[in-house]
Write an enzyme that holds these catalytic residues in place. Structure first.
Site, PDB file in Angstrom:
ATOM      1  CD  GLN A  43     -20.179 -61.952  -9.135  1.00  0.00           C
ATOM      2  OE1 GLN A  43     -21.001 -61.112  -9.512  1.00  0.00           O
ATOM      3  NE2 GLN A  43     -20.553 -63.156  -8.710  1.00  0.00           N
ATOM      4  CG  HIS A  90     -27.317 -75.238 -12.384  1.00  0.00           C
ATOM      5  ND1 HIS A  90     -28.187 -74.859 -11.384  1.00  0.00           N
ATOM      6  CD2 HIS A  90     -26.147 -74.589 -12.132  1.00  0.00           C
ATOM      7  CE1 HIS A  90     -27.578 -74.040 -10.550  1.00  0.00           C
ATOM      8  NE2 HIS A  90     -26.347 -73.845 -10.985  1.00  0.00           N
ATOM      9  CG  HIS A 127     -28.924 -70.760 -12.965  1.00  0.00           C
ATOM     10  ND1 HIS A 127     -27.977 -71.695 -13.305  1.00  0.00           N
ATOM     11  CD2 HIS A 127     -28.252 -69.773 -12.315  1.00  0.00           C
ATOM     12  CE1 HIS A 127     -26.784 -71.289 -12.902  1.00  0.00           C
ATOM     13  NE2 HIS A 127     -26.923 -70.124 -12.289  1.00  0.00           N
ATOM     14  N   GLY A 164     -31.028 -67.421  -5.195  1.00  0.00           N
ATOM     15  CA  GLY A 164     -31.058 -68.748  -4.594  1.00  0.00           C
ATOM     16  C   GLY A 164     -30.502 -68.776  -3.183  1.00  0.00           C
TER      17      GLY A 164
HETATM   18  P1  AMP Z   1     -24.859 -67.777 -10.465  1.00  0.00           P
HETATM   19  O1  AMP Z   1     -25.095 -67.930 -11.921  1.00  0.00           O
HETATM   20  O2  AMP Z   1     -24.028 -68.871  -9.875  1.00  0.00           O
HETATM   21  O3  AMP Z   1     -24.403 -66.392 -10.084  1.00  0.00           O
HETATM   22  O4  AMP Z   1     -26.275 -67.960  -9.774  1.00  0.00           O
HETATM   23  C1  AMP Z   1     -27.358 -67.179 -10.157  1.00  0.00           C
HETATM   24  C2  AMP Z   1     -28.465 -67.382  -9.181  1.00  0.00           C
HETATM   25  O5  AMP Z   1     -28.839 -68.754  -9.143  1.00  0.00           O
HETATM   26  C3  AMP Z   1     -28.071 -66.996  -7.744  1.00  0.00           C
HETATM   27  O6  AMP Z   1     -29.153 -66.325  -7.138  1.00  0.00           O
HETATM   28  C4  AMP Z   1     -27.819 -68.327  -7.113  1.00  0.00           C
HETATM   29  O7  AMP Z   1     -28.006 -68.333  -5.715  1.00  0.00           O
HETATM   30  C5  AMP Z   1     -28.859 -69.185  -7.795  1.00  0.00           C
HETATM   31  N1  AMP Z   1     -28.499 -70.592  -7.697  1.00  0.00           N
HETATM   32  C6  AMP Z   1     -27.327 -71.170  -8.040  1.00  0.00           C
HETATM   33  N2  AMP Z   1     -27.334 -72.488  -7.747  1.00  0.00           N
HETATM   34  C7  AMP Z   1     -28.539 -72.742  -7.182  1.00  0.00           C
HETATM   35  C8  AMP Z   1     -29.154 -73.905  -6.646  1.00  0.00           C
HETATM   36  N3  AMP Z   1     -28.542 -75.085  -6.623  1.00  0.00           N
HETATM   37  N4  AMP Z   1     -30.411 -73.785  -6.165  1.00  0.00           N
HETATM   38  C9  AMP Z   1     -31.059 -72.593  -6.150  1.00  0.00           C
HETATM   39  N5  AMP Z   1     -30.530 -71.459  -6.650  1.00  0.00           N
HETATM   40  C10 AMP Z   1     -29.293 -71.524  -7.149  1.00  0.00           C
END
Ligand code: AMP
Length: 283
Positions: free
Chosen positions: A61, A34, A37, A147
């Site tokens: 995890q 989204h 990312h 993030g």
């Molecule tokens: P995930 O795929 O959920 O493991 O997230 C991958 C990366 O995207 C991680 O570093 C998250 O912190 C970052 N991330 C997820 N959602 C957001 C958001 N709304 N804003 C900024 N970074 C995000």
């Protein structure tokens, strides 16, 4: 854009890139991409010669009763999004290649992984630290982008990099939100329309806490209980935690000073959402 599915191929590719003296920016993700990312990828692009994004739903995890099997997998649209934004390489390893038979080495970061999300997700950060270490060893990035949405994760990884003398810089990117305030998350798609409306209480309550601090309130206990009460007014919300810690070292605090992380985890039905705000007081 190149798609690489094997660890060996990724290593070969990166060896060539590094031989050319190029700076590698790395964005690890679990896919279901989204705008959150994509903001990390944009940031990586602006300060790297080659951007690698990984898409890997990391089994280590997830707890036994968590949503590993149900986690959204949207490979086709993810690839399109990466292409559109200008990622150079998408690394999509297979579980058996990352965790082959006989694998058994873990990275665990002490002292800061037991609180906040670590309380209800035991083993989560050990899985994160382990997979990120493996990915860093494979991709060998100069910079890696994470993030603020997962602020505790950023702090854990910064500590891991420091403690283990890893040669990579961790960059934290601000939270990306929907226009109505809901922090973007791959898990938002699980929400019913009613739950999604209810979930707006997260950003609303964080903003009201920020207002309290702007108006001079410094008591952490009071701020947390106001936030907790606000969330509890929403019948579809079940609070897991509302907590404040110093940022970025995540130490216990009673008053707001310098930088403070106010973090919340709340369940809406079976969907667990997290959100946070970093409050800064300069006085
Ligand atoms: P995930 O795929 O959920 O493991 O997230 C991958 C990366 O995207 C991680 O570093 C998250 O912190 C970052 N991330 C997820 N959602 C957001 C958001 N709304 N804003 C900024 N970074 C995000």
């Amino acid at each position: 854009m190149t798609v690489i599915e094997s660890v060996a191929e990724m290593r070969e590719f990166i060896a060539q890139v590094r031989q050319q003296g190029k700076k590698v920016g790395f964005v690890p993700t679990m896919g279901a991409l989204h705008e959150g990312h994509l903001a990390l990828m944009e940031e990586a692009k602006s300060s790297s010669d080659t951007v690698v994004a990984s898409i890997f739903v990391n089994p280590t995890q997830f707890g036994p009763n968590e949503d590993y099997d149900a986690y959204p997998r949207t490979w086709k649209s993810d690839i399109d999004a990466c292409q559109k934004i200008g990622v150079d390489v998408v690394f999509r390893p297979h579980v058996a290649d990352m965790y082959p038979q006989g694998w058994g080495t873990w990275v665990s970061v002490d002292n800061i992984t037991e609180k906040l999300c670590g309380q209800t997700r035991p083993g989560h950060f050990r899985g994160v630290a382990t997979v990120v270490t493996k990915l860093f060893n494979i991709v060998q990035p100069d910079r890696a982008f994470f993030g603020q949405k997962d602020a505790q994760q950023v702090v854990v990884l910064m500590k891991m990099v420091r403690d283990l003398n890893m040669n990579v810089e961790i960059i934290m990117v601000p939270i990306v939100r929907d226009p109505d305030g809901l922090a973007k998350s791959s898990r938002n798609i699980y929400l019913t329309p009613e739950q999604r409306t209810a979930a707006l209480v997260l950003s609303r309550s964080l903003l009201s806490a920020q207002q309290m601090v702007i108006q001079g309130q410094r008591g952490c206990r009071l701020i947390c209980s106001e936030v907790q009460d606000k969330i509890a007014e929403e019948p579809l919300a079940a609070v897991e935690y509302v907590q404040m810690y110093s940022f970025p070292d995540l130490q216990e605090i009673t008053t707001v000073r310098d930088k403070v992380l106010l973090a919340v985890a709340v369940r809406f039905g079976t969907t667990r959402l997290i959100d946070n705000m970093i409050l800064e007081v300069k006085e």
